[in-house]
Write a protein that holds these residues in place. Structure first.
Motif, PDB file in Angstrom:
ATOM      1  N   ILE A   1       6.363  57.217  17.604  1.00  9.42           N
ATOM      2  CA  ILE A   1       6.887  55.879  17.947  1.00  9.42           C
ATOM      3  C   ILE A   1       6.764  55.687  19.457  1.00  9.42           C
ATOM      4  CG2 ILE A   1       8.960  54.413  17.952  1.00  9.42           C
ATOM      5  CD1 ILE A   1       9.848  56.011  15.444  1.00  9.42           C
ATOM      6  N   ASN A   2       7.039  56.752  20.191  1.00 12.03           N
ATOM      7  CA  ASN A   2       6.932  56.711  21.658  1.00 12.03           C
ATOM      8  C   ASN A   2       5.538  56.278  22.097  1.00 12.03           C
ATOM      9  OD1 ASN A   2       7.564  57.367  24.436  1.00 12.03           O
ATOM     10  ND2 ASN A   2       6.392  59.257  24.141  1.00 12.03           N
ATOM     11  N   LEU A   3       4.514  56.882  21.498  1.00  8.82           N
ATOM     12  CA  LEU A   3       3.137  56.546  21.885  1.00  8.82           C
ATOM     13  C   LEU A   3       2.791  55.115  21.465  1.00  8.82           C
ATOM     14  CD1 LEU A   3       0.528  57.340  23.230  1.00  8.82           C
ATOM     15  CD2 LEU A   3      -0.150  58.592  21.198  1.00  8.82           C
ATOM     16  N   ARG A   4       3.263  54.724  20.287  1.00  8.24           N
ATOM     17  CA  ARG A   4       3.020  53.328  19.840  1.00  8.24           C
ATOM     18  C   ARG A   4       3.629  52.341  20.833  1.00  8.24           C
ATOM     19  NH1 ARG A   4       3.923  54.598  14.332  1.00  8.24           N
ATOM     20  NH2 ARG A   4       5.910  53.529  14.248  1.00  8.24           N
ATOM     21  N   GLU A   5       4.851  52.665  21.292  1.00  6.55           N
ATOM     22  CA  GLU A   5       5.525  51.790  22.261  1.00  6.55           C
ATOM     23  C   GLU A   5       4.740  51.718  23.574  1.00  6.55           C
ATOM     24  OE1 GLU A   5       8.139  49.575  22.483  1.00  6.55           O
ATOM     25  OE2 GLU A   5       7.557  49.785  20.379  1.00  6.55           O
ATOM     26  N   ILE A   6       4.248  52.883  24.013  1.00  5.62           N
ATOM     27  CA  ILE A   6       3.457  52.914  25.262  1.00  5.62           C
ATOM     28  C   ILE A   6       2.209  52.044  25.099  1.00  5.62           C
ATOM     29  CG2 ILE A   6       2.033  54.427  26.732  1.00  5.62           C
ATOM     30  CD1 ILE A   6       4.206  56.593  26.327  1.00  5.62           C
ATOM     31  N   ILE A   7       1.537  52.177  23.968  1.00  8.52           N
ATOM     32  CA  ILE A   7       0.323  51.379  23.727  1.00  8.52           C
ATOM     33  C   ILE A   7       0.678  49.889  23.675  1.00  8.52           C
ATOM     34  CG2 ILE A   7      -1.522  50.897  22.036  1.00  8.52           C
ATOM     35  CD1 ILE A   7      -1.474  53.963  21.422  1.00  8.52           C
ATOM     36  N   ASN A   8       1.815  49.581  23.073  1.00  4.56           N
ATOM     37  CA  ASN A   8       2.275  48.183  23.021  1.00  4.56           C
ATOM     38  C   ASN A   8       2.478  47.595  24.404  1.00  4.56           C
ATOM     39  OD1 ASN A   8       2.598  46.862  20.515  1.00  4.56           O
ATOM     40  ND2 ASN A   8       4.148  48.363  19.924  1.00  4.56           N
ATOM     41  N   HIS A   9       2.785  48.464  25.379  1.00  3.72           N
ATOM     42  CA  HIS A   9       3.063  47.980  26.737  1.00  3.72           C
ATOM     43  C   HIS A   9       1.913  48.180  27.717  1.00  3.72           C
ATOM     44  CE1 HIS A   9       7.157  48.115  25.046  1.00  3.72           C
ATOM     45  NE2 HIS A   9       7.254  47.000  25.734  1.00  3.72           N
ATOM     46  N   MET A  10       0.783  48.631  27.239  1.00  2.00           N
ATOM     47  CA  MET A  10      -0.380  48.788  28.138  1.00  2.00           C
ATOM     48  C   MET A  10      -0.873  47.402  28.555  1.00  2.00           C
ATOM     49  SD  MET A  10      -1.604  51.923  28.511  1.00  2.00           S
ATOM     50  CE  MET A  10      -1.263  53.545  27.839  1.00  2.00           C
ATOM     51  N   PRO A  11      -1.342  47.256  29.805  1.00  2.00           N
ATOM     52  CA  PRO A  11      -1.882  45.944  30.179  1.00  2.00           C
ATOM     53  C   PRO A  11      -3.014  45.543  29.229  1.00  2.00           C
ATOM     54  CG  PRO A  11      -1.806  47.449  32.061  1.00  2.00           C
ATOM     55  CD  PRO A  11      -1.451  48.258  30.860  1.00  2.00           C
ATOM     56  N   LYS A  12      -2.961  44.344  28.689  1.00  2.00           N
ATOM     57  CA  LYS A  12      -3.943  43.905  27.677  1.00  2.00           C
ATOM     58  C   LYS A  12      -5.370  43.900  28.246  1.00  2.00           C
ATOM     59  CE  LYS A  12      -0.751  42.442  24.551  1.00  2.00           C
ATOM     60  NZ  LYS A  12       0.233  43.444  24.987  1.00  2.00           N
ATOM     61  N   LYS A  13      -5.474  43.716  29.570  1.00  2.00           N
ATOM     62  CA  LYS A  13      -6.816  43.646  30.163  1.00  2.00           C
ATOM     63  C   LYS A  13      -7.350  45.014  30.568  1.00  2.00           C
ATOM     64  CE  LYS A  13      -7.300  38.933  31.458  1.00  2.00           C
ATOM     65  NZ  LYS A  13      -6.581  37.941  32.215  1.00  2.00           N
ATOM     66  N   ALA A  14      -6.558  46.062  30.367  1.00  2.00           N
ATOM     67  CA  ALA A  14      -7.009  47.414  30.747  1.00  2.00           C
ATOM     68  C   ALA A  14      -8.237  47.785  29.929  1.00  2.00           C
ATOM     69  CB  ALA A  14      -5.900  48.411  30.478  1.00  2.00           C
ATOM     70  N   HIS A  15      -9.155  48.548  30.551  1.00  2.00           N
ATOM     71  CA  HIS A  15     -10.312  49.004  29.779  1.00  2.00           C
ATOM     72  C   HIS A  15      -9.828  50.033  28.737  1.00  2.00           C
ATOM     73  CE1 HIS A  15     -14.086  50.673  28.505  1.00  2.00           C
ATOM     74  NE2 HIS A  15     -14.701  49.662  29.099  1.00  2.00           N
ATOM     75  N   PRO A  16     -10.263  49.893  27.481  1.00  2.00           N
ATOM     76  CA  PRO A  16      -9.819  50.824  26.433  1.00  2.00           C
ATOM     77  C   PRO A  16     -10.105  52.297  26.758  1.00  2.00           C
ATOM     78  CG  PRO A  16     -10.986  48.988  25.451  1.00  2.00           C
ATOM     79  CD  PRO A  16     -11.124  48.818  26.928  1.00  2.00           C
ATOM     80  N   MET A  17     -11.113  52.578  27.607  1.00  2.00           N
ATOM     81  CA  MET A  17     -11.355  53.974  27.990  1.00  2.00           C
ATOM     82  C   MET A  17     -10.225  54.478  28.886  1.00  2.00           C
ATOM     83  SD  MET A  17     -13.858  55.477  26.581  1.00  2.00           S
ATOM     84  CE  MET A  17     -14.616  56.789  27.527  1.00  2.00           C
ATOM     85  N   ASP A  18      -9.703  53.600  29.745  1.00  3.72           N
ATOM     86  CA  ASP A  18      -8.582  53.995  30.609  1.00  3.72           C
ATOM     87  C   ASP A  18      -7.321  54.185  29.762  1.00  3.72           C
ATOM     88  OD1 ASP A  18     -10.320  53.757  32.727  1.00  3.72           O
ATOM     89  OD2 ASP A  18      -9.721  51.698  33.205  1.00  3.72           O
ATOM     90  N   VAL A  19      -7.187  53.342  28.745  1.00  8.24           N
ATOM     91  CA  VAL A  19      -6.048  53.473  27.830  1.00  8.24           C
ATOM     92  C   VAL A  19      -6.184  54.794  27.053  1.00  8.24           C
ATOM     93  CG1 VAL A  19      -4.909  52.438  25.819  1.00  8.24           C
ATOM     94  CG2 VAL A  19      -5.716  50.973  27.682  1.00  8.24           C
ATOM     95  N   ALA A  20      -7.395  55.076  26.579  1.00 12.16           N
ATOM     96  CA  ALA A  20      -7.624  56.311  25.803  1.00 12.16           C
ATOM     97  C   ALA A  20      -7.304  57.555  26.639  1.00 12.16           C
ATOM     98  CB  ALA A  20      -9.064  56.357  25.311  1.00 12.16           C
ATOM     99  N   ARG A  21      -7.760  57.541  27.885  1.00  7.24           N
ATOM    100  CA  ARG A  21      -7.495  58.689  28.780  1.00  7.24           C
ATOM    101  C   ARG A  21      -5.993  58.853  28.988  1.00  7.24           C
ATOM    102  NH1 ARG A  21      -6.517  57.087  33.714  1.00  7.24           N
ATOM    103  NH2 ARG A  21      -7.985  55.423  34.156  1.00  7.24           N
ATOM    104  N   THR A  22      -5.284  57.720  29.066  1.00  8.35           N
ATOM    105  CA  THR A  22      -3.841  57.777  29.298  1.00  8.35           C
ATOM    106  C   THR A  22      -3.104  58.283  28.060  1.00  8.35           C
ATOM    107  OG1 THR A  22      -4.087  55.949  30.831  1.00  8.35           O
ATOM    108  CG2 THR A  22      -1.854  56.397  30.064  1.00  8.35           C
ATOM    109  N   PHE A  23      -3.501  57.802  26.851  1.00  8.32           N
ATOM    110  CA  PHE A  23      -2.708  58.266  25.704  1.00  8.32           C
ATOM    111  C   PHE A  23      -3.022  59.695  25.298  1.00  8.32           C
ATOM    112  CE2 PHE A  23      -5.573  55.316  23.141  1.00  8.32           C
ATOM    113  CZ  PHE A  23      -6.304  56.321  22.511  1.00  8.32           C
ATOM    114  N   VAL A  24      -4.227  60.184  25.594  1.00  7.99           N
ATOM    115  CA  VAL A  24      -4.468  61.619  25.319  1.00  7.99           C
ATOM    116  C   VAL A  24      -3.572  62.442  26.245  1.00  7.99           C
ATOM    117  CG1 VAL A  24      -6.153  63.512  25.472  1.00  7.99           C
ATOM    118  CG2 VAL A  24      -6.788  61.377  24.355  1.00  7.99           C
ATOM    119  N   SER A  25      -3.407  61.962  27.462  1.00  4.11           N
ATOM    120  CA  SER A  25      -2.524  62.640  28.412  1.00  4.11           C
ATOM    121  C   SER A  25      -1.074  62.607  27.904  1.00  4.11           C
ATOM    122  CB  SER A  25      -2.662  61.937  29.769  1.00  4.11           C
ATOM    123  OG  SER A  25      -1.999  62.638  30.743  1.00  4.11           O
ATOM    124  N   VAL A  26      -0.647  61.459  27.378  1.00  4.87           N
ATOM    125  CA  VAL A  26       0.717  61.340  26.821  1.00  4.87           C
ATOM    126  C   VAL A  26       0.870  62.275  25.616  1.00  4.87           C
ATOM    127  CG1 VAL A  26       2.357  59.780  25.682  1.00  4.87           C
ATOM    128  CG2 VAL A  26       1.052  58.966  27.653  1.00  4.87           C
TER     129      VAL A  26
END
Ligand code: CMC
Length: 374
Positions: free
Chosen positions: A78-103
């Motif tokens: 749920i924590n990771l889902r919440e983080i993804i829900n709050h990621m900037p919508k314009k962020a590049h999905p590769m930057d998001v992917a790198r961040t959630f693997v880190s999380v």
């Protein structure tokens, strides 16, 4: 020791591997000795993932166990889902992917355990959860609700389901599965070497894969599949393809999706992917991109003698499947997690700190002046 500089480590052999090789005798990429195009003929992506991670193709009992484990690990917290829900919508999905693997590394109790057993368990978790997280961001940024994974679907079917809420025709799923097999592993490419370099300091798999994703993002590596699509969107119609290419070459600009550090007479993965690109184009009743691709390929060969690489047919195929352009490289991530993980485990088993030298050409020794004297 020699002072000769090999920029880009061109032609340098830095270590041994048992995972993959472009075999000169068959001029083909091989995983654990099998030609990738042969694997594409008879195997699912799950079988090839097992092969890359374990060294041999699975029998049916081993495959069922592997699939069961993958399915059991698909859910994200749920924590990771919440983080993804709050990621900037314009962020590049590769930057998001790198961040959630880190999380995911922060959430995993075994993160700092580098034993082979723990690394294999962590690999399974990263392999199973990353598509869920990527699909979640695919929907969240469009203002849609996250779809949870379904256990009765295959790896590829489930990814479509989590992105679009439904599974497309089996031929489309097959083409996607093939692209994952072809993207799964490619020896000491830049992202894999990044992962091995991080691992060589005895750091953990989450850190190594986070770094590998950052490395894959670049347009000279994985990001090329997105650039190919941008190029095709600019060209628009087949009748403009030749003049666009000539203009581009006259401006001395690199044509994305062409050239390779290892293959100089053609990427052995391309014929298989091109076949599926055409199949998907016909199914979607839209051969425009395929025709543009054919012209660009013919002219690049004629004018520069440079062949297309895998990113050339995959980019437009993913577009026809309905994926947003900036999600093409995250799909590459889903596949390459297998190769990266196998290399990380191989590095751990026979580790030597990676620490090259550089030739210094900065200023000569000088004395430090006090602040009021500078
Ligand atoms: N378009 C135009 N010219 C090219 C291209 C291209 N795509 N690729 C290579 N060349 C030329 C290059 O300009 C150079 O010419 P010259 O000798 O006259 O200076 C010559 O071919 C040798 O190229 P290089 O860049 O020195 O070769 P490299 O091994 O360092 O680079 C590469 C390989 C993949 C970075 C390069 O081919 C490139 O930039 N390609 C476009 C980006 C791309 O498609 N990347 C995906 C690579 S494959 C899959 C993956 O790793 O993800």
């Amino acid at each position: 020791m020699t002072d000769e500089i090999k920029k880009g480590l061109l032609g340098i052999v830095v270590d041994e591997t048992t995972i993959s090789q472009v075999m000169p005798e068959i001029n083909s990429l091989t995983y654990r000795g099998y030609a990738v195009q042969d694997l594409c003929e008879v195997c699912s992506f799950e079988e090839v993932a097992y092969l890359i991670l374990n060294g041999d193709l699975p029998n049916s009992i081993q495959l069922n166990k592997f699939k069961k484990e993958e399915k059991a690990n698909r859910n994200i917290t749920i924590n990771l889902r919440e983080i993804i829900n709050h990621m900037p919508k314009k962020a590049h999905p590769m930057d998001v992917a790198r961040t959630f693997v880190s999380v995911m590394g922060l959430e995993d109790k075994e993160t700092s355990d580098n034993s082979p057993e723990a690394n294999m368990r962590k690999t399974m978790r990263i392999f199973a959860k990353t598509p869920t997280a990527i699909a979640a961001f695919f929907r969240v940024r469009k203002g849609k609700k996250i779809i949870k994974p379904k256990k009765d679907l295959s790896f590829s079917e489930n990814f479509f389901y989590m992105c679009f809420g439904k599974v497309p025709q089996k031929e489309i799923v097959k083409a996607f599965d093939i692209s994952l097999i072809l993207y799964a592993e490619h020896s000491f490419n830049v992202s894999t070497f990044t992962a091995r370099t991080i691992t060589s300091s005895l750091s953990d798999i989450y850190g190594a894969i986070t770094g590998a994703i950052a490395s894959l993002k670049g347009p000279l590596h994985g990001g090329a599949n997105e650039e190919v699509m941008h190029m095709m969107k600019k060209i628009k119609t087949p009748d403009k393809a030749k003049s666009w290419l000539i203009d581009n070459l006259n401006k001395k600009q690199v044509v994305m999706g062409f050239g390779h550090r290892v293959y100089k007479s053609g990427d052995s993965r391309v014929p298989t992917m091109k076949k599926y690109f055409l199949k998907v184009s016909k199914l979607k009743k839209d051969e425009n991109l395929h025709k543009i691709g054919e012209i660009i390929e013919k002219e690049m060969l004629k004018r520069k003698n440079i062949h297309p690489n895998l990113d050339f047919p995959t980019g437009p195929t993913y577009h026809l499947m309905g994926f947003d352009t900036d999600f093409f490289t995250p799909i590459f991530v889903i596949a390459r997690i297998t190769g990266w993980s196998a290399h990380i485990m191989e590095q751990h088993i026979s580790n030597k700190l990676i620490r090259p030298l550089s030739k210094y050409k900065g200023s000569k020794h000088r004395k430090v002046m006090l602040l009021n004297q500078r």
